[in-house]
Scaffold this motif. Structure first.
Motif, mmCIF file in Angstrom:
data_model
loop_
_atom_site.group_PDB
_atom_site.id
_atom_site.type_symbol
_atom_site.label_atom_id
_atom_site.label_comp_id
_atom_site.label_asym_id
_atom_site.label_seq_id
_atom_site.Cartn_x
_atom_site.Cartn_y
_atom_site.Cartn_z
ATOM 1 N N GLN A 161 -22.163 98.024 80.289
ATOM 2 C CA GLN A 161 -21.303 96.841 80.409
ATOM 3 C C GLN A 161 -21.776 95.941 81.547
ATOM 4 O O GLN A 161 -21.830 94.713 81.412
ATOM 5 C CB GLN A 161 -19.859 97.275 80.655
ATOM 6 N N ALA B 161 -23.244 92.166 81.705
ATOM 7 C CA ALA B 161 -22.613 91.189 82.587
ATOM 8 C C ALA B 161 -23.644 90.495 83.467
ATOM 9 O O ALA B 161 -23.582 89.282 83.703
ATOM 10 C CB ALA B 161 -21.559 91.871 83.450
ATOM 11 N N GLU C 21 -25.503 87.915 81.378
ATOM 12 C CA GLU C 21 -24.685 86.726 81.150
ATOM 13 C C GLU C 21 -24.547 85.903 82.429
ATOM 14 O O GLU C 21 -24.589 84.663 82.402
ATOM 15 C CB GLU C 21 -23.304 87.136 80.632
ATOM 16 N N ARG C 22 -24.391 86.597 83.560
ATOM 17 C CA ARG C 22 -24.285 85.876 84.822
ATOM 18 C C ARG C 22 -25.588 85.157 85.144
ATOM 19 O O ARG C 22 -25.583 83.999 85.619
ATOM 20 C CB ARG C 22 -23.929 86.839 85.963
ATOM 21 N N PHE D 275 -17.943 87.596 85.572
ATOM 22 C CA PHE D 275 -18.405 88.542 84.569
ATOM 23 C C PHE D 275 -18.140 90.006 84.912
ATOM 24 O O PHE D 275 -18.400 90.882 84.108
ATOM 25 C CB PHE D 275 -19.904 88.339 84.320
ATOM 26 N N TRP D 276 -17.645 90.298 86.109
ATOM 27 C CA TRP D 276 -17.469 91.689 86.502
ATOM 28 C C TRP D 276 -16.176 92.286 85.972
ATOM 29 O O TRP D 276 -15.159 91.604 85.875
ATOM 30 C CB TRP D 276 -17.491 91.815 88.026
#
Length: 278
Positions: free
Chosen positions: A93, A97, A100-101, A167-168
Motif C-alpha cells: 500500500q 502511495a 502516486e505522491r 497519500f499516507w
C-alpha cells in the motif's frame, strides 16, 4: 551494549547497500540492530539470512509513513514477521502511495517550470523506494537548484509546493499492521513534527490507543534536554523507549552508527523486552 534501531540503506534513501550497512554496524560494535528503510522491508529481506545478520543481532525493521490529523508521522516497526500478510499488504500500500505522491510532486514542480522531475527522480532512485530526497538530488544535478538543501528549502520541505501528504494511511492502520505481524510499534523522532506540547500529548495518546508500544527518545545527534523530555513522556504514558542513529550516509556533522546504552537514563527499553521474549 551498543544498539541501533533506526537506520537506512539504499533500499530507501540511504547511501549504503544493506550488506555494507551491516558490515559497518559490525565494525561499530553494534550488538542489536535494525535496518528500518522507509516503507519497505527489501533491505532487511536481502540480508536477514547472512552471517553478518547474526553478528550484529539483526531484527526485522521498517519505518512506515502515516497520517495523524494533518501531520505526516513516521512509525518504526521492530521484530515483526516480515512475511506476515498484514505487513506485506501495508508495504504494498505504501509503495503505491509513494508512486502516486511522486507523480503529484512532479506535476507540482512542472507547474513552476521544473519539467521532467518524475523521470529524473526515478532514475536517481533506481530500485529504491522513491521519495523527496531523490527529487532533490535530481534537481541539484540538473541545475534546477544549487544544492539539495535549496531544493528542500524552496520546493520540497514542509509547507512547500512539493510537500504532498495526502497519500499516507492513518496512524492507527500502520500501528496495527506492525502489531498484528507480531512486532513493536515505535513513534519515531516525536519532536521533529514540531507539534505544540498539547498536540504532542494527543499524538502519543492516539498512538498508544492504536497499540503503539514505544517512543524513540534518542534520534541521531539530539540534545540531552530532548532525551530527558522524551524519556519522561514515555514513562508518563507507560511506553517503552527506543533509540537509533537515523543513519543515512556519512557526512561531517551526521550521526554515526550505534548508540551506547550506558549513556541513557533509567527506563524501560525496547531491547530489554526483545531479550525477554527471545
Amino acid at each position: 551494549m551498543i544498539v541501533d534501531f533506526h537506520t537506512h540503506s539504499l533500499a530507501s534513501d540511504g547511501a549504503l547497500a544493506p550488506m555494507e550497512l551491516l558490515r559497518r554496524a559490525k565494525a561499530a560494535g553494534v550488538q542489536q540492530f535494525a535496518l528500518t528503510d522507509h516503507d519497505t522491508t527489501a533491505g532487511y529481506l536481502a540480508v536477514r539470512h547472512t552471517s553478518e545478520a547474526g553478528e550484529v543481532g539483526l531484527i526485522s525493521g521498517v519505518e512506515l509513513s502515516c497520517r495523524w490529523a494533518t501531520t505526516t508521522v513516521h512509525v518504526v516497526g521492530l521484530n515483526f514477521d516480515a512475511d506476515a500478510p498484514e505487513m506485506v499488504a501495508m508495504v504494498e500500500q505504501l509503495t503505491q502511495a509513494r508512486e502516486e505522491r511522486a507523480e503529484k510532486i512532479a506535476t507540482r514542480l512542472a507547474g513552476v517550470g521544473i519539467d521532467g522531475a518524475l523521470k529524473g527522480a526515478k532514475a536517481i532512485a533506481n530500485e529504491s523506494q522513491i521519495g523527496r530526497p531523490h527529487f532533490a538530488t535530481w534537481m541539484a544535478e540538473t541545475g534546477a537548484v544549487d544544492s539539495v538543501t535549496e531544493a528542500f528549502d524552496k520546493y520540497l520541505g514542509t509547507g512547500k509546493i512539493g510537500d504532498v501528504k495526502m497519500f499516507w494511511p492513518p496512524l492507527s492502520d500502520v500501528v496495527q499492521a506492525i502489531t498484528r505481524a507480531g512486532g513493536v510499534a515505535i513513534l519515531a523522532h516525536p519532536l521533529k513534527y514540531r507539534l505544540t506540547g498539547m498536540k504532542l500529548r494527543a499524538l502519543i495518546n492516539d498512538f498508544k490507543a492504536a497499540g503503539g508500544g514505544a517512543i524513540e527518545v534518542l534520534n541521531g545527534r539530539q540534545p540531552e534536554t530532548d532525551l530527558k523530555r522524551l524519556s519522561q513522556l514515555a514513562e508518563g504514558n507507560g511506553l517503552m523507549c527506543s533509540v537509533g542513529s537515523d543513519f543515512h550516509r556519512d557526512f561531517e556533522y551526521g550521526p554515526k552508527l550505534g548508540i551506547d546504552v550506558e549513556r541513557l537514563p533509567n527506563g524501560a527499553y525496547v531491547w530489554d523486552a526483545l531479550e525477554a521474549s527471545a
